[in-house]
Design a protein around this motif. Structure first.
Motif, PDB file in Angstrom:
ATOM      1  N   UNK A   1     -32.060  26.601 -19.305  1.00 50.90           N
ATOM      2  CA  UNK A   1     -32.147  26.119 -20.451  1.00 50.90           C
ATOM      3  C   UNK A   1     -31.506  24.869 -20.944  1.00 50.90           C
ATOM      4  N   UNK A   2     -31.245  23.925 -19.949  1.00 53.93           N
ATOM      5  CA  UNK A   2     -30.608  22.796 -20.291  1.00 53.93           C
ATOM      6  C   UNK A   2     -31.619  21.786 -20.986  1.00 53.93           C
ATOM      7  N   UNK A   3     -31.290  20.894 -21.791  1.00 56.39           N
ATOM      8  CA  UNK A   3     -32.052  19.916 -22.487  1.00 56.39           C
ATOM      9  C   UNK A   3     -32.256  18.757 -21.993  1.00 56.39           C
ATOM     10  N   UNK A   4     -33.217  18.452 -21.468  1.00 55.99           N
ATOM     11  CA  UNK A   4     -33.246  17.102 -20.678  1.00 55.99           C
ATOM     12  C   UNK A   4     -34.307  16.313 -21.088  1.00 55.99           C
ATOM     13  N   UNK A   5     -34.218  15.011 -20.823  1.00 53.72           N
ATOM     14  CA  UNK A   5     -35.008  13.837 -21.143  1.00 53.72           C
ATOM     15  C   UNK A   5     -35.390  13.085 -19.936  1.00 53.72           C
ATOM     16  N   UNK A   6     -36.619  12.615 -19.738  1.00 55.66           N
ATOM     17  CA  UNK A   6     -36.988  11.392 -18.836  1.00 55.66           C
ATOM     18  C   UNK A   6     -36.388  10.217 -19.664  1.00 55.66           C
ATOM     19  N   UNK A   7     -35.675   9.460 -18.671  1.00 55.62           N
ATOM     20  CA  UNK A   7     -34.797   8.301 -19.371  1.00 55.62           C
ATOM     21  C   UNK A   7     -35.929   7.362 -20.118  1.00 55.62           C
ATOM     22  N   UNK A   8     -35.780   7.266 -21.284  1.00 54.66           N
ATOM     23  CA  UNK A   8     -36.406   5.813 -22.125  1.00 54.66           C
ATOM     24  C   UNK A   8     -35.943   4.567 -21.894  1.00 54.66           C
ATOM     25  N   UNK A   9     -34.573   4.495 -21.307  1.00 53.39           N
ATOM     26  CA  UNK A   9     -33.843   3.164 -20.926  1.00 53.39           C
ATOM     27  C   UNK A   9     -32.864   3.700 -20.109  1.00 53.39           C
ATOM     28  N   UNK A  10     -32.149   2.613 -19.369  1.00 51.30           N
ATOM     29  CA  UNK A  10     -30.972   2.904 -18.269  1.00 51.30           C
ATOM     30  C   UNK A  10     -29.784   2.809 -18.548  1.00 51.30           C
ATOM     31  N   UNK A  11     -29.562   1.727 -19.390  1.00 49.60           N
ATOM     32  CA  UNK A  11     -28.059   1.648 -19.957  1.00 49.60           C
ATOM     33  C   UNK A  11     -27.163   2.798 -20.043  1.00 49.60           C
ATOM     34  N   UNK A  12     -27.738   3.499 -20.795  1.00 51.79           N
ATOM     35  CA  UNK A  12     -26.792   4.786 -20.871  1.00 51.79           C
ATOM     36  C   UNK A  12     -26.503   5.635 -19.763  1.00 51.79           C
ATOM     37  N   UNK A  13     -27.667   5.750 -18.991  1.00 48.66           N
ATOM     38  CA  UNK A  13     -27.287   6.284 -17.645  1.00 48.66           C
ATOM     39  C   UNK A  13     -26.384   5.733 -16.740  1.00 48.66           C
ATOM     40  N   UNK A  14     -26.615   4.136 -16.749  1.00 45.82           N
ATOM     41  CA  UNK A  14     -25.435   3.319 -15.976  1.00 45.82           C
ATOM     42  C   UNK A  14     -24.125   3.615 -16.541  1.00 45.82           C
ATOM     43  N   UNK A  15     -23.851   3.630 -17.859  1.00 38.61           N
ATOM     44  CA  UNK A  15     -22.382   3.746 -18.427  1.00 38.61           C
ATOM     45  C   UNK A  15     -22.081   5.428 -18.060  1.00 38.61           C
ATOM     46  N   UNK A  16     -23.028   6.279 -18.166  1.00 44.36           N
ATOM     47  CA  UNK A  16     -22.568   7.743 -17.861  1.00 44.36           C
ATOM     48  C   UNK A  16     -22.284   7.606 -16.405  1.00 44.36           C
ATOM     49  N   UNK A  17     -22.900   7.053 -15.245  1.00 46.91           N
ATOM     50  CA  UNK A  17     -22.440   7.040 -14.306  1.00 46.91           C
ATOM     51  C   UNK A  17     -21.132   6.225 -13.740  1.00 46.91           C
ATOM     52  N   UNK A  18     -20.873   5.325 -14.363  1.00 48.55           N
ATOM     53  CA  UNK A  18     -19.735   4.684 -14.320  1.00 48.55           C
ATOM     54  C   UNK A  18     -18.328   5.234 -14.970  1.00 48.55           C
ATOM     55  N   UNK A  19     -18.601   6.043 -15.950  1.00 48.93           N
ATOM     56  CA  UNK A  19     -17.321   7.068 -16.541  1.00 48.93           C
ATOM     57  C   UNK A  19     -17.097   8.009 -15.528  1.00 48.93           C
ATOM     58  N   UNK A  20     -18.530   8.632 -15.076  1.00 52.30           N
ATOM     59  CA  UNK A  20     -18.246   9.881 -14.397  1.00 52.30           C
ATOM     60  C   UNK A  20     -17.578   9.678 -13.135  1.00 52.30           C
ATOM     61  N   UNK A  21     -17.936   8.351 -12.268  1.00 51.62           N
ATOM     62  CA  UNK A  21     -17.227   8.204 -10.994  1.00 51.62           C
ATOM     63  C   UNK A  21     -16.313   7.146 -10.980  1.00 51.62           C
ATOM     64  N   UNK A  22     -15.733   6.787 -12.236  1.00 52.33           N
ATOM     65  CA  UNK A  22     -14.741   6.011 -12.347  1.00 52.33           C
ATOM     66  C   UNK A  22     -15.024   4.475 -11.698  1.00 52.33           C
ATOM     67  N   UNK A  23     -16.014   3.946 -11.955  1.00 51.83           N
ATOM     68  CA  UNK A  23     -16.608   2.876 -11.268  1.00 51.83           C
ATOM     69  C   UNK A  23     -16.009   1.308 -11.667  1.00 51.83           C
ATOM     70  N   UNK A  24     -15.215   1.477 -12.885  1.00 54.98           N
ATOM     71  CA  UNK A  24     -14.433   0.175 -13.071  1.00 54.98           C
ATOM     72  C   UNK A  24     -12.981   0.375 -12.818  1.00 54.98           C
ATOM     73  N   UNK A  25     -12.462   1.540 -12.149  1.00 54.58           N
ATOM     74  CA  UNK A  25     -10.952   1.710 -12.090  1.00 54.58           C
ATOM     75  C   UNK A  25     -10.547   0.831 -11.300  1.00 54.58           C
ATOM     76  N   UNK A  26     -11.118   0.000 -10.277  1.00 50.47           N
ATOM     77  CA  UNK A  26     -10.508  -1.067  -9.607  1.00 50.47           C
ATOM     78  C   UNK A  26     -10.720  -2.381  -9.752  1.00 50.47           C
ATOM     79  N   UNK A  27     -11.480  -2.649 -11.092  1.00 51.15           N
ATOM     80  CA  UNK A  27     -11.771  -3.893 -11.824  1.00 51.15           C
ATOM     81  C   UNK A  27     -13.147  -3.903 -12.272  1.00 51.15           C
ATOM     82  N   UNK A  28     -13.578  -5.074 -12.794  1.00 52.84           N
ATOM     83  CA  UNK A  28     -15.030  -5.227 -13.237  1.00 52.84           C
ATOM     84  C   UNK A  28     -16.139  -4.953 -12.092  1.00 52.84           C
ATOM     85  N   UNK A  29     -17.359  -4.590 -12.437  1.00 50.18           N
ATOM     86  CA  UNK A  29     -18.336  -4.391 -11.522  1.00 50.18           C
ATOM     87  C   UNK A  29     -19.678  -5.142 -12.213  1.00 50.18           C
TER      88      UNK A  29
END
Length: 453
Positions: free
Chosen positions: A81-109
């Motif tokens: 029952x999850x509500x899912x979407x084929x990505x219409x753009x990718x900035x949101x997905x990149x930021x989601x991944x960066x937040x989820x994986x602490x991508x900028x913890x050690x500095x800018x990327x």
């Protein structure tokens, strides 16, 4: 099933196009050039799923944007029952991944991506339901220098692709307090001209009035041109940031036009917005767009992190490359193996593997529905393949344990083939190829000899 019943042919989904083998070389040229340019600026590739939570885009892009309201391919997962979407753009997905994986913890990327995006729009030239984008995102950088670097990087890419007639439009839409004051005044202005608003503008009046400034309706142009300009509401920090970008662009001889009506379609932008546009693609003239989105990390529950990026439409840029006369039809292979007889076929298989071990690209002639093919038809295939050499093993060569090697690009027909021992064929071909051509210094595999024809 009746033998006379015709089986219906299944075709692709409208607006989702096949990329056929004849098209692939131009895509590869584009992708390789992009990767080279981005790597030269220190960007690393990131790959995110093409399916994300629908809530990601509703929260990040804005629930009243055209993309979220009308264009997304959304569905409910039949299993949970999850509500899912084929990505219409990718900035949101990149930021989601960066937040989820602490991508900028050690500095800018600095990261970049490439892949398909999906929007349910009326297909037309340069606008498809499945389309491809290349994007770059600079995460954790706050100054105007990174905004300018992204723009300069685009210019380098256009130069490396041989593209001209792409111009830069630039604007600043300030920060939230500045936009809020402008928004209130803009709504009041449009309310005083309600009789001139079309249906789309009336619908957007209170939900997203900034997008009214982007109208293409000729009947509204004069009224919109006189509307309050967000640029006039910028505070000192926003102005200083924007001036800093302009200075770097001028120092690097990047021409630009300030377009005070330029806004982007997503709600997450602030301060810098820019577009690279052309007049050569009709109504779909924007080939790259981007800007700053300093609040998106916080919107997704992460630590406040400044960021800036862009996305470019691959199909539109390929159209420009074709229009500029760019033709990229590299050879399918370095060596085409021609053979006759069972023993000749067996020895060609062995030779092909040895040539590949040596780093050459090789095509072995294989039987088709029409049969194995005559010597003449095989040589036609060898010529059409673009191969530099044909390696021929017929009955005479098989019996004598030799290979006839024919240069396919040598115009001197009296001096374009030689018979060599089978055991020497690999060394001979490698020597010929490397002696006549340069080795590709960019290849990741040092043992692979990729020949420039």
């Amino acid at each position: 099933m009746s033998e006379n019943k015709k089986i219906e042919k299944i075709t692709g989904v409208k607006g989702m196009n096949d990329i056929l083998p004849d098209d692939a070389p131009l895509w590869e040229l584009f992708e390789n050039t992009v990767q080279s340019v981005l790597k030269s600026y220190g960007f690393q590739q990131i790959r995110t799923p093409i399916v994300e939570s629908t809530h990601l885009f509703a929260r990040g892009l804005g629930e009243v944007t055209d993309i979220v309201e009308k264009e997304m391919y959304s569905f409910e997962d039949a299993l949970n029952g999850d509500k899912l979407t084929l990505r219409p753009e990718n900035t949101a997905g990149i930021v989601r991944a960066a937040v989820e994986h602490n991508l900028t913890y050690e500095g800018p990327k600095r990261v970049w991506y490439t892949g398909p995006m999906f929007r349910h729009e009326k297909p037309q030239r340069g606008r498809y339901r499945q389309f491809h984008q290349v994007g770059a995102e600079a995460l954790g950088f706050s100054g105007p220098d990174i905004d300018a670097e992204l723009i300069v990087m685009c210019q380098r890419l256009w130069d490396d692709l041989g593209l001209q007639n792409i111009r830069l439009e630039l604007n600043s839409i300030g920060d939230a307090p500045e936009r809020n004051q402008h928004r209130a005044d803009l709504i009041a202005y449009f309310e005083s001209h309600k009789e001139l608003l079309d249906a789309e503008a009336s619908r957007r009046l209170y939900s997203n009035p900034l997008r009214i400034l982007d109208t293409k309706n000729p009947a509204m142009q004069a009224m919109v041109n006189s509307a309050p300009k967000l640029f006039d509401y910028l505070g000192e920090e926003s102005k200083a940031h924007f001036e800093g970008i302009q200075k770097i662009l001028r120092d690097n001889s990047i021409p630009f036009t300030i377009n005070t009506r330029l806004v982007r379609g997503m709600d997450y932008y602030n301060r810098t917005v820019f577009e690279w546009v052309t007049d050569e693609l009709g109504s779909q003239g924007t080939v790259c767009g981007g800007g700053r989105y300093d609040t998106l990390f916080s919107i997704f529950g992460g630590k406040a992190t400044p960021a800036c990026g862009f996305a470019m439409g691959v199909e539109r840029l390929l159209e420009l490359m074709k229009a500029s006369g760019e033709a990229h039809n590299p050879a399918q292979c370095d060596v085409y193996l021609v053979h006759q007889g069972e023993q000749g076929r067996a020895q060609s298989f062995v030779l092909g593997e040895r040539l590949r071990d040596a780093g050459l690209d090789v095509v072995l002639h294989c039987a088709s529905a029409a049969g194995a093919g005559s010597f003449k038809s095989q040589m036609k295939k060898a010529d059409a393949s673009g191969a530099a050499y044909a390696a021929i093993i017929g009955d005479d060569e098989a019996n004598g344990d030799t290979v006839t090697i024919k240069s396919m690009r040598d115009l001197d027909i009296n001096n374009n083939q030689v018979n060599v021992p089978f055991s020497s064929a690999v060394d001979y071909l490698v020597d010929q190829m490397t002696g006549a051509s340069e080795t590709d210094a960019c290849c990741d595999d040092p043992n692979h000899i990729h020949i420039h024809h």
